[in-house]
Design an enzyme around this catalytic site. Sequence first.
Site, mmCIF file in Angstrom:
data_model
loop_
_atom_site.group_PDB
_atom_site.id
_atom_site.type_symbol
_atom_site.label_atom_id
_atom_site.label_comp_id
_atom_site.label_asym_id
_atom_site.label_seq_id
_atom_site.Cartn_x
_atom_site.Cartn_y
_atom_site.Cartn_z
ATOM 1 C CB THR A 159 27.623 87.190 21.591
ATOM 2 O OG1 THR A 159 26.407 87.241 22.312
ATOM 3 C CG2 THR A 159 28.734 87.852 22.358
ATOM 4 N NE ARG A 183 21.405 85.796 30.646
ATOM 5 C CZ ARG A 183 22.228 85.697 29.611
ATOM 6 N NH1 ARG A 183 22.506 86.750 28.880
ATOM 7 N NH2 ARG A 183 22.785 84.546 29.306
ATOM 8 N N GLY A 200 24.837 88.012 31.155
ATOM 9 C CA GLY A 200 25.431 86.744 30.698
ATOM 10 C C GLY A 200 26.938 86.713 30.878
ATOM 11 C CG ASP A 201 28.996 84.384 28.027
ATOM 12 O OD1 ASP A 201 27.804 84.636 27.756
ATOM 13 O OD2 ASP A 201 29.872 84.211 27.167
ATOM 14 C CG MET A 233 23.098 78.631 28.118
ATOM 15 S SD MET A 233 21.627 79.657 28.088
ATOM 16 C CE MET A 233 20.543 78.623 27.137
#
Length: 325
Positions: free
Chosen positions: A185, A213, A215-216, A238
Site C-alpha cells: 500500500t 472487506r 482495510g485501514d 495489517m
Amino acid sequence: MKRRKFIQNSGLLGLGLTASLEIYPQSFLKHSNMIKNYPVAVATWNFQNATKMAGTMLSNGATALDAVEKGVMVEEANLKNTTVGNGGAPDRDGNVTLDACIMSPAGDAGAVVYLKEIEHPVSVARRVMEKTPHVMLAGEGALQFAIQEGFQKKNLLTEESEKAWKKWLEHKEYKPIINIENHDTIGMLCMDENGDIAAACTTSGLSYKMNGRVGDSPIIGAGLFIDNEVGGAVGTGMGEAIMKSVGSFLIVELMRNGMSPQEACKETVMRTIRKDPKYKKFQVAYVAMNKQGEIGSYCIHKGFSYAKFHNGESSDNLSESYLKG
Ligand code: SD4
C-alpha cells in the site's frame, strides 16, 4: 537535550528569545525559518518513483494536496505493483476492489471504499472531498459518482493477477504476506514550501481478502491522518491491527503532546505489540512527519522502508523495527 529541541531552542536564542520553546505556537516556528526540512515528500515502502513525482512538483511550487494525489497515482497506474490500483490482486472471488483516501491541510477529507474498475481511486476520493457533502462513498455508489465525474471504467485484473489468483484457489489459504515483495500500500505525506501538509493513501487491500472487506487505508485516522498544526502519519500492513489502534490519529496526537515523529511511531506500534499476542504474524508500519518536516518511522518486522524526496535527492530509508531478524 534532544538534538531537535536544541536546534529549535538555539534558533530561538539567536532571535533573542530565551523563553521555553513550548510557549511558541507551531505557526511561529513555521514562519521563523529556523529549520527548513521542506518541501518534502515521503511514502510507505520504496516507492521512489512516486516520491520523485511528488517531490519534484513540490520543488516547482505545487501544493501539498496536488503533490500527494499525483504522487500516489504513479503507483495506482503501475501494473507491476500488485497491491495498488490497476494490477492489484483481487479478493478471493476474483474482484479487484480498491480503497483510497486523501486529506487536505484544511482538515478536509475524502475516501472511497470497495471501488471497482476505476484506475485512480485517490482522484475519486479527492472529488468526494471537494464536490460532495460527504467524506466517504462505497461500492456501487462510489462507482456511479466516479462515472458521473468523467472517470472511465477499466478492467483492473491483469493476466498475471488472474493467474496468481487461480493458483491461490487451489489451496485457498488466507495468509497475508509480511513485507510483500517489499512494496505494498502507498501512503504518502507531503509538505509544500508553505509548510502545509497533505496526505493520501491508496491500495487494493490484502490479497484474497473476503469479498466486501475494507482495510485501514481509506479510513481517516487509521490509514492516514494529518493535522496541519501538528503533522501527519500514514500506515501500512495489517489493516485490521491499524484500525483497532486508530494508528495514524494516535501518532499525530502523540506528536501534539511533544513526541518526535520517531517516538510517536514507535509508541503506536508498541501498543499493537502489547495488546495483540499474534503480532509476530503480521506487519504494521508507520511513517510520520512533524511541522518542521522531520520524518520518523517504526514497524514490527524488519524490512519495511520508506521513500523520501527532499532537496532534489531521492532515497530509500530502512525503518527501525521491533523485531530485528
Ligand atoms: C490493508 N493496509 O488493506 C492495507 C494493506 C497493506 O501492507 O498495507 N498491506 O489492510
